[in-house]
Design a protein around this motif. Structure first.
Motif, mmCIF file in Angstrom:
data_model
loop_
_atom_site.group_PDB
_atom_site.id
_atom_site.type_symbol
_atom_site.label_atom_id
_atom_site.label_comp_id
_atom_site.label_asym_id
_atom_site.label_seq_id
_atom_site.Cartn_x
_atom_site.Cartn_y
_atom_site.Cartn_z
ATOM 1 N N GLY A 1 0.802 -1.230 0.000
ATOM 2 C CA GLY A 1 0.000 0.000 0.000
ATOM 3 C C GLY A 1 0.828 1.271 0.000
ATOM 4 O O GLY A 1 0.593 2.193 -0.811
ATOM 5 N N THR A 2 1.819 1.359 0.876
ATOM 6 C CA THR A 2 2.612 2.598 1.006
ATOM 7 C C THR A 2 3.436 2.911 -0.240
ATOM 8 O O THR A 2 3.354 4.032 -0.769
ATOM 9 C CB THR A 2 3.531 2.496 2.241
ATOM 10 O OG1 THR A 2 2.721 2.296 3.403
ATOM 11 C CG2 THR A 2 4.349 3.766 2.399
ATOM 12 N N PRO A 3 4.240 1.978 -0.795
ATOM 13 C CA PRO A 3 5.006 2.315 -2.000
ATOM 14 C C PRO A 3 4.131 2.618 -3.209
ATOM 15 O O PRO A 3 4.500 3.440 -4.048
ATOM 16 C CB PRO A 3 5.873 1.073 -2.231
ATOM 17 C CG PRO A 3 5.247 -0.011 -1.455
ATOM 18 C CD PRO A 3 4.586 0.627 -0.293
ATOM 19 N N ILE A 4 2.978 1.978 -3.322
ATOM 20 C CA ILE A 4 2.088 2.263 -4.448
ATOM 21 C C ILE A 4 1.581 3.705 -4.366
ATOM 22 O O ILE A 4 1.553 4.440 -5.366
ATOM 23 C CB ILE A 4 0.910 1.267 -4.480
ATOM 24 C CG1 ILE A 4 1.402 -0.119 -4.886
ATOM 25 C CG2 ILE A 4 -0.176 1.738 -5.437
ATOM 26 C CD1 ILE A 4 0.352 -1.199 -4.796
ATOM 27 N N SER A 5 1.179 4.130 -3.178
ATOM 28 C CA SER A 5 0.724 5.511 -3.004
ATOM 29 C C SER A 5 1.850 6.482 -3.347
ATOM 30 O O SER A 5 1.626 7.527 -3.986
ATOM 31 C CB SER A 5 0.260 5.735 -1.563
ATOM 32 O OG SER A 5 -0.817 4.880 -1.257
ATOM 33 N N SER A 6 3.087 6.139 -2.932
ATOM 34 C CA SER A 6 4.227 7.011 -3.226
ATOM 35 C C SER A 6 4.488 7.087 -4.730
ATOM 36 O O SER A 6 4.758 8.170 -5.284
ATOM 37 C CB SER A 6 5.477 6.500 -2.512
ATOM 38 O OG SER A 6 5.292 6.556 -1.111
ATOM 39 N N LEU A 7 4.404 5.949 -5.416
ATOM 40 C CA LEU A 7 4.627 5.932 -6.858
ATOM 41 C C LEU A 7 3.606 6.792 -7.595
ATOM 42 O O LEU A 7 3.936 7.512 -8.545
ATOM 43 C CB LEU A 7 4.572 4.485 -7.371
ATOM 44 C CG LEU A 7 5.784 3.606 -7.076
ATOM 45 C CD1 LEU A 7 5.514 2.156 -7.486
ATOM 46 C CD2 LEU A 7 7.014 4.126 -7.813
ATOM 47 N N MET A 8 2.358 6.722 -7.172
ATOM 48 C CA MET A 8 1.320 7.544 -7.793
ATOM 49 C C MET A 8 1.627 9.031 -7.612
ATOM 50 O O MET A 8 1.480 9.844 -8.533
ATOM 51 C CB MET A 8 -0.046 7.204 -7.197
ATOM 52 C CG MET A 8 -0.523 5.794 -7.514
ATOM 53 S SD MET A 8 -2.071 5.381 -6.693
ATOM 54 C CE MET A 8 -3.186 6.544 -7.469
ATOM 55 N N ALA A 9 2.093 9.382 -6.422
ATOM 56 C CA ALA A 9 2.435 10.787 -6.170
ATOM 57 C C ALA A 9 3.637 11.225 -6.992
ATOM 58 O O ALA A 9 3.663 12.337 -7.556
ATOM 59 C CB ALA A 9 2.721 10.972 -4.681
ATOM 60 N N TRP A 10 4.654 10.344 -7.105
ATOM 61 C CA TRP A 10 5.833 10.676 -7.889
ATOM 62 C C TRP A 10 5.483 10.851 -9.376
ATOM 63 O O TRP A 10 6.026 11.740 -10.049
ATOM 64 C CB TRP A 10 6.905 9.594 -7.746
ATOM 65 C CG TRP A 10 7.658 9.644 -6.453
ATOM 66 C CD1 TRP A 10 7.659 8.717 -5.475
ATOM 67 C CD2 TRP A 10 8.520 10.690 -6.018
ATOM 68 N NE1 TRP A 10 8.456 9.090 -4.422
ATOM 69 C CE2 TRP A 10 9.012 10.326 -4.737
ATOM 70 C CE3 TRP A 10 8.923 11.926 -6.554
ATOM 71 C CZ2 TRP A 10 9.870 11.119 -3.999
ATOM 72 C CZ3 TRP A 10 9.796 12.716 -5.815
ATOM 73 C CH2 TRP A 10 10.263 12.314 -4.551
#
Length: 406
Positions: free
Chosen positions: A200-209
């Motif tokens: 969950g956390t890295p996916i959210s970060s990737l979307m933001a990046w």
């Protein structure tokens, strides 16, 4: 060694050990039965000889001794003459064996005992043992006998014993298997939910990046960014899949052809262009599906097909149905190396794999998702070594108006 093969070897070893124990028990019991049978024949011979002594001696003391010896025999027996007339009996049903009359009285009193009972018993005794032959008053008599109740029970005992042991082992195995499956399910669920949480956390970060890159480099319409977004969405779907394991997913009516086509179109651009894809069949069949989980099923089957193809090949997905059975069939056929018929069921076992770096969980998960979550079936419909394999998924049809009969 493959874990599944190792477990299978242990099962065969235990089965062999059980067969050895059973064979040893039967052999030893058979040995005891033969010894007792020899003893009973000796008793029958003693009883037969006592009859001869009774009919040829006038010594009352001696007769008393002979009668005592005769009556000590517990072997059921019938004595007949050469004409087949009954002379004496021993150890039979006393409610049917009123045969203590003289031969002359007996001939006149057949209604006083059950003649059919004697005939049945005599026929049974003739099958069991050879008769003991006597000559009494210059007349040949035949003594037939059968195994005593004790010997009969001893013969049956090992089979009853083994049956009880077998039932106990089956019950124990069922309980053990159920407990093991429950533990496996808990491990599956715990691992899946933890994986979903971790993703969950890295996916959210990737979307933001991705959004930051678009703004900074004015790459809103860049096709590479679009593909990156597709892959991130794919990661979201994967995380969603793992989060659904362990809970009953909601099934919704979907057009099967459209669902399959959408995933095949997504998948085929991500594998070698040496492998061609073909989608055929009915475009009007509906079934209850959970899209994230069903896509996972298709992904595992297509990946399995790709891995089975060495170099150039083709994968065909065909959709058909059966109106009478209210079923939808999805056949995934590859031109790969094939599966031996003896492995048709084994391929769905956890840990079974032919790849050096494989975990052997793909088809196991696939079967679980089809059976447990979609109330369907999956199996190897056909396979031939060196030519390819066809996996079939069977789902319950929702719309039955125009299915193609398979």
């Amino acid at each position: 060694m493959n874990p599944y093969q190792q477990k299978k070897r242990w099962k065969y070893s235990l089965l062999t050990f059980a067969v050895v124990i059973a064979s040893g028990s039967l052999f030893y019991t058979s040995y005891l039965v033969k010894k007792i049978a020899q003893s009973e024949r000796t008793r029958a011979q003693v009883w037969a000889m006592s009859i001869k002594m009774v009919t040829s001696s006038d010594d009352n003391d001696f007769l008393s001794y002979v009668l005592a010896v005769r009556d000590s025999s517990i072997v059921p027996a019938i004595v007949i003459d050469e004409k087949g007339d009954f002379k004496f009996t021993r150890g039979l049903d006393t409610t049917k064996t009123f045969i203590k009359l003289s031969p002359e009285e007996l001939k006149e009193s057949k209604q006083k005992y059950d003649l059919d009972y004697f005939k049945d018993e005599l026929a049974y005794m003739k099958k069991q043992h050879e008769p003991i032959r006597l000559t009494i008053l210059n007349e040949p008599w035949l003594v037939y006998y059968k195994d005593s109740a004790l010997l009969t029970q001893l013969k049956m005992f090992p089979y009853i014993q083994l049956s009880v042991i077998a039932i106990f082992l089956m019950m124990a195995y069922t309980a053990f298997s159920s407990s093991r499956k429950s533990e496996q399910n808990q491990v599956w669920v715990g691992l899946a939910k933890e994986t979903a949480h971790q993703l969950g956390t890295p996916i959210s970060s990737l979307m933001a990046w991705i959004e930051l890159i678009k703004d900074k480099f004015n790459a809103e319409n860049d096709p590479l960014m679009a593909e990156m977004e597709n892959d991130v969405r794919r990661l979201e779907i994967v995380a969603d899949r793992f989060s659904k394991i362990g809970s009953k997913p909601k099934l919704e009516e979907h057009l099967v052809y459209d669902v399959v086509k959408e995933f095949v179109d997504y998948f085929k651009v991500r594998v070698s262009n040496k492998i061609s894809f073909e989608l055929t069949g009915s475009t009007e069949l509906y079934a209850g599906l959970n899209i994230p989980l069903f896509d996972w099923v298709l992904e595992n089957l297509l990946k399995n097909a790709v891995n089975a193809i060495d170099g150039t090949g083709s994968i065909k997905v065909d959709i058909s149905g059966n109106r009478l059975k209210k079923q939808v069939y999805i056949d995934v056929t590859d031109t790969g190396k094939g599966i031996p018929r003896s492995k048709f069921d084994t391929v769905f076992q956890p840990g079974y794999t032919t790849r050096k770096r494989g975990w052997g969980l793909g088809l196991s998960l696939t079967k679980r998702m089809v059976q447990n979550y979609h109330n369907g079936q999956i199996f190897v419909r056909d396979s031939e070594l060196g030519k390819g394999t066809t996996f079939r998924i069977v789902l319950k049809s929702v719309n039955h108006d125009n299915p193609t009969t398979a």
